[in-house]
Design a protein around this motif. Structure first.
Motif, short mmCIF file in Angstrom:
data_model
loop_
_atom_site.label_atom_id
_atom_site.label_comp_id
_atom_site.label_asym_id
_atom_site.label_seq_id
_atom_site.Cartn_x
_atom_site.Cartn_y
_atom_site.Cartn_z
N LEU A 12 66.63 -10.63 152.49
CA LEU A 12 65.89 -10.73 151.23
C LEU A 12 64.73 -9.76 151.18
O LEU A 12 64.43 -9.21 150.10
N ARG A 16 64.15 -7.09 148.21
CA ARG A 16 62.90 -6.97 147.44
C ARG A 16 62.44 -5.52 147.39
O ARG A 16 62.03 -5.02 146.34
N GLU A 231 69.02 -17.92 148.19
CA GLU A 231 67.71 -17.27 148.20
C GLU A 231 67.70 -16.03 147.30
O GLU A 231 66.67 -15.70 146.72
N TYR A 235 65.44 -15.48 143.91
CA TYR A 235 64.67 -14.26 143.66
C TYR A 235 65.01 -13.69 142.28
O TYR A 235 64.11 -13.27 141.54
N GLU A 238 63.28 -15.54 139.52
CA GLU A 238 61.84 -15.31 139.45
C GLU A 238 61.49 -13.91 138.93
O GLU A 238 60.40 -13.72 138.36
N HIS A 239 62.39 -12.94 139.08
CA HIS A 239 62.03 -11.54 138.81
C HIS A 239 62.90 -10.86 137.76
O HIS A 239 62.64 -9.70 137.42
#
Length: 366
Positions: A12, A16, A231, A235, A238-239
Motif C-alpha cells: 500500500l 500511495r 486495504e 484507500y 478515501e482518495h
C-alpha cells in the motif's frame, strides 16, 4: 524483474507513492484545464501525431483519465437516448434484467450488446452518433487502426449504490486467483488491448454519482491483484475523485485505472451513460456483435450519408481479417483477406446496390 505477481507484492505504501502525484496543466499543451488531477480537453481536437502522442502519455504515464467537454452534440445524444430508452423498455417488457459486474443486482438498467441493437433499431441515428471525430481520435491514439467498438448502456437509477473499485477488461474481469495465473508481462499488456469510455446522456452533477477515479493508479504494476484487497479499496474510497459531466461530455481512461460508478443520491435522475469498451485489433472484444446484420442495416444509410463514413465503418465493421477460414478466404494480393470494413468501402466507392453488397459481404464472412 518480477515474472509472477503474488499477493505479497501488493504494498500500500508503494501504491500511495504512485497515486499521490500532481497533474500539471503545462505538461499537456492541448488540455484546457486540470480538475482534481484529471485532464480536461475540448470536444474537438486535431487528429494528428502530436495530439495522439499527448493522449497516449496522459493515459500511460499521466493521470490515466481525460474528459472531453462537449465531445458529442446534445441533439445527437438525445436521439440515441430515445433509442436506448426503447431498448430498455423492451427488455423490461420481456422480463429481461441486465446485471452489472460490480454493483448490486437491480441497481441499474443495463443493455448489453447495445452497439448492434442500436444499429439495427435505428441505423440513421447510429450513423450520426458514431460519426464522432473525438471518439476516433482517442481510439486511434491508444489502439491504432482496426479497433473494435462495443457498447453497453448503463442507467443508474435513483438510489443506485456505488460500484466496488476495480480495473477493467481483460484481467480486471478476473478473480484474484485467476489473475495470479498470468505472468507479470501479461498484466502490463492487458491495458494496452482496450480503452474505456463513457458518454454522458444526461447532465451528471456529483449527486447523481458520476464515475469515481483514482488518478495515476493505472501505473501500479500489481494493480490487477491489488484491487481485490480491502486495504486498497479503503484507500480508493478515501482518495478517489469525482467530476460532474454535462450531457455530451465523454470520459476516456486507461482500463487499469482504479474506478467505479458512484452512488445516485437523487430521487429523480436516471443517470444514463453509454459505456464504450473498445478493443485493439490484436485482441478480441468483450461481446459478440452481429456486425454483418449491422452492416446490412447501415449500408442504405451510408450510401447517402453526409458525415464521415469512416467513423461509422470503424464503429460497426470488423476491421481485422483474422481468425478466418483460409481455404475459403485466401489472402490473394496481400498478406490478409479482405475485412468487412474493406468490403463496405469497396461497395460505397463502386456504388453497389444493396443486393450486390450483401452478396459480397456474405462471401467475405461465410
Amino acid at each position: 524483474m518480477t515474472t509472477w505477481f503474488t499477493a505479497a507484492d501488493c504494498d500500500l505504501s508503494e501504491f500511495r507513492a504512485v497515486c499521490e502525484q500532481k497533474t500539471e496543466l503545462g505538461d499537456y499543451p492541448h488540455a484546457i484545464d486540470v480538475v482534481d488531477n484529471v485532464l480536461i480537453y475540448p470536444g474537438t481536437l486535431a487528429n494528428d501525431r502530436e495530439v495522439q502522442a499527448e493522449l497516449v502519455r496522459a493515459f500511460l504515464d499521466g493521470p490515466g483519465v481525460a474528459v472531453f467537454a462537449g465531445a458529442f452534440d446534445a441533439e445527437v445524444v438525445d436521439g440515441a437516448t430515445g433509442v436506448f430508452n426503447d431498448l430498455i423498455a423492451a427488455q423490461r417488457a420481456s422480463g429481461t434484467v441486465g446485471g452489472d459486474h460490480f454493483a448490486k443486482p437491480g441497481a441499474n438498467d443495463r443493455v448489453w450488446g447495445a452497439l448492434d441493437k442500436f444499429a439495427l433499431r435505428d441505423p440513421a441515428t447510429f450513423a450520426g452518433y458514431y460519426d464522432n471525430d473525438t471518439l476516433a481520435l482517442v481510439c486511434e491514439a491508444w489502439l491504432g487502426t482496426g479497433y473494435q467498438v462495443t457498447s453497453q448502456v448503463n442507467v443508474v437509477n435513483p438510489g443506485g449504490t456505488a460500484q466496488v473499485a476495480h480495473r477493467d477488461y481483460h484481467l480486471g474481469f478476473m478473480s484474484q486467483k485467476q489473475a495470479l495465473r498470468y505472468p507479470a508481462h501479461i498484466h502490463a499488456l492487458s491495458p494496452m488491448l482496450t480503452l474505456q469510455g463513457a458518454v454522458a446522456h444526461v447532465d451528471m452533477p456529483i449527486e447523481t454519482g458520476p464515475t469515481l477515479y483514482l488518478p495515476y493508479s493505472q501505473r501500479y504494476r500489481p494493480g490487477y491483484i491489488a484491487f481485490h484487497r480491502p486495504e486498497f479499496t479503503a484507500y480508493f474510497d478515501e482518495h478517489r475523485v469525482q467530476l460532474p459531466l454535462a450531457k455530451g461530455d465523454a470520459a476516456f481512461f486507461n482500463p487499469a485505472l482504479f474506478h467505479g460508478a458512484g452512488t445516485n443520491k437523487t430521487n429523480s435522475v436516471r443517470r444514463m451513460a453509454n459505456l464504450l469498451q473498445v478493443s485493439s485489433a490484436f485482441g478480441r472484444a468483450m461481446e459478440t456483435v452481429d456486425r454483418p446484420a449491422m452492416l446490412r442495416a447501415l449500408y442504405p444509410v451510408l450510401r447517402h450519408f453526409g458525415g464521415n463514413v469512416e467513423n461509422v465503418i470503424a464503429a460497426s465493421a470488423e476491421g481485422y481479417a483474422f481468425p478466418t477460414n483460409l481455404d475459403k478466404h485466401q489472402p490473394i494480393g496481400g498478406l490478409a483477406p479482405r475485412t468487412q470494413a474493406a468490403v463496405v468501402r469497396e461497395a460505397l466507392e463502386a456504388g453497389w446496390d444493396q443486393e450486390r453488397f450483401e452478396r459480397a459481404l456474405t462471401e467475405a464472412i461465410d
